[in-house]
Write a protein that holds these residues in place. Structure first.
Motif, PDB file in Angstrom:
ATOM      1  N   ASN A  14      -0.405   4.127 -16.863  1.00  0.00           N
ATOM      2  CA  ASN A  14       0.700   3.284 -16.398  1.00  0.00           C
ATOM      3  C   ASN A  14       0.421   2.558 -15.081  1.00  0.00           C
ATOM      4  O   ASN A  14       1.294   1.839 -14.583  1.00  0.00           O
ATOM      5  N   VAL A  15      -0.769   2.742 -14.520  1.00  0.00           N
ATOM      6  CA  VAL A  15      -1.039   2.212 -13.188  1.00  0.00           C
ATOM      7  C   VAL A  15      -1.016   0.684 -13.154  1.00  0.00           C
ATOM      8  O   VAL A  15      -0.417   0.080 -12.263  1.00  0.00           O
ATOM      9  N   GLU A  16      -1.658   0.043 -14.119  1.00  0.00           N
ATOM     10  CA  GLU A  16      -1.729  -1.418 -14.105  1.00  0.00           C
ATOM     11  C   GLU A  16      -0.324  -2.031 -14.148  1.00  0.00           C
ATOM     12  O   GLU A  16      -0.021  -2.965 -13.398  1.00  0.00           O
ATOM     13  N   ALA A  73       3.835   5.926  -5.500  1.00  0.00           N
ATOM     14  CA  ALA A  73       4.113   5.882  -6.937  1.00  0.00           C
ATOM     15  C   ALA A  73       3.021   6.551  -7.757  1.00  0.00           C
ATOM     16  O   ALA A  73       3.308   7.336  -8.668  1.00  0.00           O
ATOM     17  N   VAL A  74       1.744   6.266  -7.455  1.00  0.00           N
ATOM     18  CA  VAL A  74       0.664   6.813  -8.285  1.00  0.00           C
ATOM     19  C   VAL A  74       0.399   8.279  -7.977  1.00  0.00           C
ATOM     20  O   VAL A  74      -0.129   9.016  -8.829  1.00  0.00           O
ATOM     21  N   ALA A  75       0.765   8.729  -6.783  1.00  0.00           N
ATOM     22  CA  ALA A  75       0.540  10.135  -6.425  1.00  0.00           C
ATOM     23  C   ALA A  75       1.317  11.075  -7.340  1.00  0.00           C
ATOM     24  O   ALA A  75       0.909  12.223  -7.558  1.00  0.00           O
ATOM     25  N   VAL A 111       1.375  -1.567 -10.770  1.00  0.00           N
ATOM     26  CA  VAL A 111       0.891  -2.491  -9.733  1.00  0.00           C
ATOM     27  C   VAL A 111       1.539  -3.859  -9.889  1.00  0.00           C
ATOM     28  O   VAL A 111       2.010  -4.461  -8.922  1.00  0.00           O
ATOM     29  N   ARG A 112       1.581  -4.357 -11.115  1.00  0.00           N
ATOM     30  CA  ARG A 112       2.157  -5.679 -11.347  1.00  0.00           C
ATOM     31  C   ARG A 112       3.652  -5.710 -11.022  1.00  0.00           C
ATOM     32  O   ARG A 112       4.149  -6.686 -10.453  1.00  0.00           O
ATOM     33  N   ASP A 170       0.823  -1.209   0.000  1.00  0.00           N
ATOM     34  CA  ASP A 170       0.000   0.000   0.000  1.00  0.00           C
ATOM     35  C   ASP A 170       0.860   1.263   0.000  1.00  0.00           C
ATOM     36  O   ASP A 170       0.549   2.249  -0.696  1.00  0.00           O
ATOM     37  N   ASN A 171       1.927   1.235   0.758  1.00  0.00           N
ATOM     38  CA  ASN A 171       2.802   2.402   0.850  1.00  0.00           C
ATOM     39  C   ASN A 171       3.499   2.680  -0.480  1.00  0.00           C
ATOM     40  O   ASN A 171       3.560   3.838  -0.934  1.00  0.00           O
TER      41      ASN A 171
END
Length: 316
Positions: free
Chosen positions: A199-201, A172-174, A204-205, A166-167
């Motif tokens: 680029n989020v997916e 990263a997405v912020a 995450v991976r 979560d951290n």
């Protein structure tokens, strides 16, 4: 005698030798049955035996409740609900939803051991081993221990072990002005424009791949992108144009029909159990509508549904 045994003995007023005997056999002391999902199909529940559950609750009080949980994790936390999770994504921007595959069963004792080693949550090897026996189930026909859906300790373990994930994701997405929350295995991302989510997916991976623990996988079939044009929902709630959340008109019509049928005793056991779950969902998401149902069908009907219980099947 390991420190955790003594702590649990004090917490439960049980003899230390009895505590240890229960813990060492805990992984096989579960009753497994299925309950209907709101979305259809069934969910497998593994309910620990009474004495195992007692020790799990004691472990929550002496240890698990004290472990750090990231602010973006909104499930299983006192004072937070699916409504709080959804409200963090209100606005008119697009949403990306992802989902972990077999979330609880994918978490294993080795993940807990790595977490303890890294964080110092427990430092004694025997304590780590015994808490693993207490918190993880060995399903029938399997030699592998895994986190059970139905054990009171499982939510606390999962939230603690996902802190690092979560951290990392939040930070990263912020950078691209993306908001992130996790409700159990549901990952939600929202942003001002679709381009922010591109680029989020992949991120995450790659983050999952880089974690020491736990070893999780994304359920690709449940990855969805939603815009305002098609109606935006987060953890089952509709994000309204006025910055609020709702259970949605279709669900309200269905609930009216189901409660009416319940008032006439026209629902079977599975349907009543499903309706009870739906009312719990309403109570946490849009409690005003629960009062609408109560005024229309009567307090006795609503109370009977909310208190409905079904016993797990007995072994022959």
């Amino acid at each position: 005698m390991a420190g955790i045994i003594e702590m649990l003995a004090i917490e439960t007023a049980m003899d230390t030798s009895l505590v240890e005997r229960i813990i060492r056999t805990a992984p096989i002391r579960y009753k497994t049955y299925q309950i209907p999902k709101r979305s259809g199909g069934y969910r497998t529940i593994s309910q620990p035996a009474k004495e195992v559950k007692l020790l799990q609750r004691a472990l929550i009080d002496v240890l698990l409740r004290k472990l750090p949980v990231h602010d973006t994790a909104t499930a299983y936390r006192e004072g937070l609900s699916i409504k709080d999770n959804a409200l963090r994504h209100v606005g008119d921007g697009p949403i990306l939803k992802m989902d972990f595959k077999d979330f609880f069963p994918s978490i294993r004792p080795g993940d807990w051991a790595e977490y303890c080693k890294e964080t110092g949550a427990l430092t004694d090897a025997q304590d780590i081993k015994l808490t693993s026996f207490l918190m993880f189930q060995r399903p029938k026909g399997s030699s592998t221990l895994r986190l059970a859906i139905g054990a009171p300790s499982s939510p606390f373990v999962s939230n603690a072990l996902l802190y690092d994930f979560d951290n990392r994701i939040t930070a990263a997405v912020a950078k691209d002005h993306v908001r992130y929350t996790r409700y159990a295995d549901d990952l939600t991302f929202s942003a001002p424009r679709t381009g922010h989510l591109v680029n989020v997916e992949k991120l995450v991976r790659s983050t999952i791949h880089g974690l020491k623990y736990p070893k999780l996988m994304i359920n690709a079939e449940k990855t969805t992108r939603i815009t305002r044009k098609y109606g935006r929902k987060v953890t089952g709630l509709t994000l309204t144009n006025d910055g609020q959340v709702s259970i949605g008109h279709d669900r309200k019509r269905l609930l009216h029909a189901q409660v009416h049928r319940a008032s006439l005793n026209h629902l079977d056991a599975d349907e009543l159990l499903n309706l009870k779950g739906m009312l719990g969902f309403v109570n946490s998401a849009e409690p005003h509508f629960l009062e609408v149902l109560r005024r229309r069908y009567g307090d006795a009907v609503l109370t009977r549904i909310q208190r409905y219980e079904v016993e797990p099947p007995q072994k022959p």
